[in-house]
Design a protein around this motif. Structure first.
Motif, short mmCIF file in Angstrom:
data_model
loop_
_atom_site.label_atom_id
_atom_site.label_comp_id
_atom_site.label_asym_id
_atom_site.label_seq_id
_atom_site.Cartn_x
_atom_site.Cartn_y
_atom_site.Cartn_z
N CYS A 123 -41.56 4.29 25.26
CA CYS A 123 -42.18 3.30 26.15
C CYS A 123 -41.50 1.94 26.00
O CYS A 123 -41.22 1.25 26.98
N CYS A 126 -38.05 1.99 27.58
CA CYS A 126 -38.18 1.97 29.04
C CYS A 126 -38.52 0.56 29.53
O CYS A 126 -38.05 0.14 30.59
N TYR A 127 -39.34 -0.14 28.77
CA TYR A 127 -39.69 -1.51 29.16
C TYR A 127 -38.46 -2.40 29.15
O TYR A 127 -38.30 -3.27 30.02
N ILE A 130 -36.57 -1.89 32.29
CA ILE A 130 -37.19 -2.62 33.39
C ILE A 130 -36.66 -4.06 33.44
O ILE A 130 -36.32 -4.58 34.51
N ASN A 156 -40.02 2.61 34.91
CA ASN A 156 -41.48 2.47 34.86
C ASN A 156 -42.15 3.84 34.83
O ASN A 156 -43.16 4.03 34.14
N LEU A 159 -41.94 5.02 31.33
CA LEU A 159 -42.89 4.32 30.46
C LEU A 159 -44.31 4.84 30.66
O LEU A 159 -45.01 5.16 29.69
N LEU A 189 -47.93 -3.00 27.14
CA LEU A 189 -46.66 -2.69 27.80
C LEU A 189 -46.88 -2.24 29.24
O LEU A 189 -46.16 -2.65 30.16
N LYS A 192 -47.70 -5.26 31.54
CA LYS A 192 -46.53 -6.08 31.84
C LYS A 192 -45.54 -5.33 32.72
O LYS A 192 -44.98 -5.89 33.67
N ALA A 193 -45.34 -4.06 32.41
CA ALA A 193 -44.35 -3.27 33.13
C ALA A 193 -44.71 -3.09 34.59
O ALA A 193 -43.84 -3.18 35.47
N ASN A 194 -45.98 -2.85 34.88
CA ASN A 194 -46.38 -2.64 36.26
C ASN A 194 -46.14 -3.89 37.11
O ASN A 194 -45.63 -3.80 38.23
N GLU A 196 -43.99 -6.37 36.44
CA GLU A 196 -42.56 -6.66 36.52
C GLU A 196 -41.83 -5.67 37.42
O GLU A 196 -40.89 -6.04 38.13
N THR A 197 -42.26 -4.42 37.39
CA THR A 197 -41.65 -3.42 38.25
C THR A 197 -41.87 -3.77 39.72
O THR A 197 -40.95 -3.69 40.54
#
Length: 210
Positions: A123, A126-127, A130, A156, A159, A189, A192-194, A196-197
């Motif tokens: 994860c 993967c972040y 991103i 994403n 992740l 994570l 934040k990832a969602n 930023e993606t």
């Protein structure tokens, strides 16, 4: 055979079979690795090109990091198999006596922690992919900018998929302090990832006139 030397066709055949490994964890790591590879592709098709001289040095650094992350995620495919097989081996230990039951329980708990940390590590990588996808989307060659969008979506997906393995293993861990720490980290994570993606996706979409 390791994921690094296995063909895509063979990997997919194994994934589709009735064998328990490779499974979702390996597929998730592969998704992240594809995202990293696409970041590298955008960098390679931008560095040194006309009209992109100003960003070439920045993208050389992005390329180097993307290649390092791709190697980590490819290795993560095999590490997921090891973690799963270790856990299954622990569940298969004898339990005829109280002593055997205690040893089996201890082995299971140890294996569950390892099987939680392995996907969590994926994860995190993967972040990072991103974040690199944003660099590719912001500075990459417009002729291949859509690939930066595919990169961020693949990373994403990797992740979010690995997060499911964190969730399923953490729920069986008796050391709740340990489990809750890992769950908090993966949920942070994801949040934040969602965001930023989606931001990177919109940048790419805007550049291609979507």
């Amino acid at each position: 055979m390791s994921a690094k030397t296995e063909t895509i066709g063979k990997f997919l055949d194994e994934l589709a079979s009735d064998a328990p490994t490779p499974g979702g964890g390996g597929a998730a790591a592969l998704s992240g690795a594809m995202g990293a590879a696409l970041v590298s592709m955008v960098c390679n098709l931008t560095i040194g090109k006309k009209n992109y001289e100003a960003v070439s040095e920045d993208l050389k650094k992005t390329l180097a990091r993307a290649e390092a992350l791709r190697a980590e995620l490819t290795k993560g495919i095999d590490e997921d198999v090891v973690a799963f097989n270790t856990l299954m081996g622990a569940y298969g230990l004898p339990r005829a006596t109280d002593e055997e039951k205690a040893k089996r329980s201890e082995a299971i708990q140890h294996a569950l922690k390892a099987a939680t940390l392995a996907p969590l590590a994926t994860c995190k990588v993967c972040y990072e992919v991103i974040a690199l996808s944003k660099e590719a989307a912001d500075k990459g060659n417009l002729n291949v900018i859509s690939d930066a969008g595919v990169a961020v979506l693949a990373a994403n997906a990797g992740l979010r998929s690995c997060a499911l393995n964190v969730f399923i293993n953490a729920k069986s861990i008796k050391d709740r302090d340990f489990a809750e720490k890992q769950l908090a980290e993966v949920n942070a994570l994801l949040a934040k990832a969602n965001a930023e993606t989606e931001a990177v996706y919109e940048v790419v979409k805007g550049k291609i006139g979507g």
